[in-house]
Design an enzyme around this catalytic site. Structure first.
Site, short mmCIF file in Angstrom:
data_model
loop_
_atom_site.label_atom_id
_atom_site.label_comp_id
_atom_site.label_asym_id
_atom_site.label_seq_id
_atom_site.Cartn_x
_atom_site.Cartn_y
_atom_site.Cartn_z
N CYS A 189 24.20 29.19 69.78
CA CYS A 189 24.18 30.78 69.27
C CYS A 189 23.70 31.70 70.31
CB CYS A 189 23.05 30.82 67.91
SG CYS A 189 21.58 29.94 68.31
N SER A 190 22.42 32.32 70.22
CA SER A 190 22.15 33.30 71.17
C SER A 190 20.81 33.33 71.57
CB SER A 190 22.63 34.56 70.77
OG SER A 190 21.95 34.67 69.37
N CYS A 191 19.93 32.27 71.59
CA CYS A 191 18.60 32.01 72.08
C CYS A 191 18.47 32.71 73.72
CB CYS A 191 17.99 30.57 71.98
SG CYS A 191 18.34 29.92 70.33
N CYS B 121 23.45 29.66 75.73
CA CYS B 121 22.83 29.23 74.35
C CYS B 121 24.11 28.76 73.76
CB CYS B 121 21.99 30.05 73.47
SG CYS B 121 21.77 29.37 71.94
#
Lengths: 224, 105
Positions: A132-134, A129
């Site tokens: 961000c951090s999906c 991702c």
């Protein structure tokens, strides 16, 4: 706009990180109350308190959610892949709709669509991702720190082969690499190729070699 | 314009793969976020926007969950779910409670 953060409270270092490499025969396990309360810990306590006070959730909701966070692991994702290796019809349904296929096994894949990306003998998939951090955490548990790191997010889309080599995954030059960039609306799950030497294995045996990193695409299943 | 979070393709150093056990307070941040999103009080996109608005300094200096709780608090203030004075008071209460617990023999 009022910000809770004034930008002058950075003296607290990095909560919860390393301990300077001191080796103790019996590592000291301080009580939570013994740790200094950092600004962000106090803010967290305050927010937890306020959302209950305001009736936005109950203490039981917080407790249940914390239990769920502790219970989450990559086991669900591993099981989906093992089943797909054993059952071609299930595999087809998994590739069609991960969330529905997971539901067949009683696994809650969460409300955000997840797409399964299947490796082939000449194509390898890896997920990231970049924004961000999906991450498909319902199937994989909490994401590792490196998945959220700037280094991984920045580089895996530009030089996936070099990044994977750092993970110990050396792919042949002829192997195509597809990098899938997750979003808030769509996450991915890698379905590796079933390795040879696993003929006749049970679903549990197969699931055991599908590690978290295999489901991200930074490792391949290894037959011991 | 490329904002601070948009790092795809930028040059960067080696990937640090050391494992990290989440501290109890970090899990609590996660729980707060999940509950707020689950109750449709926050959306993921709002969360990301609020994290981006913390600015480059916060992005560089704060840890992941430090950014998250900061953003959650700002978003709750922005939406009027809590007021600045309520938040300030709750922080003081949390500090006082911690000091009291720590002073127990």
């Amino acid at each position: 706009m009022t910000h809770a953060h004034d930008g002058h409270e950075h003296e607290h270092g990095h909560d919860g990180h390393g301990h300077g490499g001191h080796a103790h025969p019996h590592p000291r396990q301080p009580d939570i109350e013994d740790a200094p309360l950092t600004w962000h810990m106090a803010l967290t306590e305050a927010m937890a308190e306020l959302i209950v006070q305001k009736g936005l959730c109950t203490p039981a909701d917080i407790h249940r959610t914390l239990e769920k966070i502790d219970a989450a692991s990559p086991a669900a994702g591993s099981r989906l892949v093992a089943r797909a290796w054993l059952d071609p019809d299930f595999r087809a349904r998994l590739l069609q709709d991960v969330n529905a296929a997971a539901g067949e096994l009683g696994i809650d894949a969460g409300g955000i669509p997840i797409r399964a990306v299947a490796d082939t003998p000449d194509r390898h998939n890896v997920i990231v991702c970049t924004l961000c951090s999906c991450y498909p955490r319902f199937l994989l548990g909490g994401s590792p720190d490196w998945y959220k790191s700037k280094a991984y997010r920045a580089r895996v889309v530009r030089e996936p082969r070099a990044v994977l080599a750092e993970f110990g995954l050396h792919l042949p030059d002829g192997m195509q690499i597809e990098v899938h960039d997750s979003t808030a609306e769509l996450r991915y799950l890698v379905v590796p190729v079933r390795p040879s030497g696993t003929e006749g294995w049970s679903e549990d045996q197969l699931a055991a070699i599908v590690t978290r990193d295999c489901l991200i695409g930074t490792a391949l299943p290894v037959v011991a | 314009m490329q904002r601070i979070h948009d790092v795809g393709g930028l040059p960067a150093g080696p990937v640090d793969r050391s494992p990290h056990d989440y501290a109890p307070w970090e899990k609590k941040v996660d729980a707060i976020m999940r509950l707020m999103i689950g109750a449709n009080l926050f959306t993921l996109d709002e969360m990301r926007r609020t994290i981006e608005e913390l600015g480059p300094g916060a992005y560089e200096e704060l840890s992941y969950y430090q950014r998250w709780i900061q953003a959650a608090a700002n978003l709750a203030l922005e939406k009027g779910l809590v007021t600045p004075s309520e938040l300030g008071q709750a922080i003081e209460t949390a500090k006082a409670r911690h000091a009291e617990a720590a002073s127990c023999p």
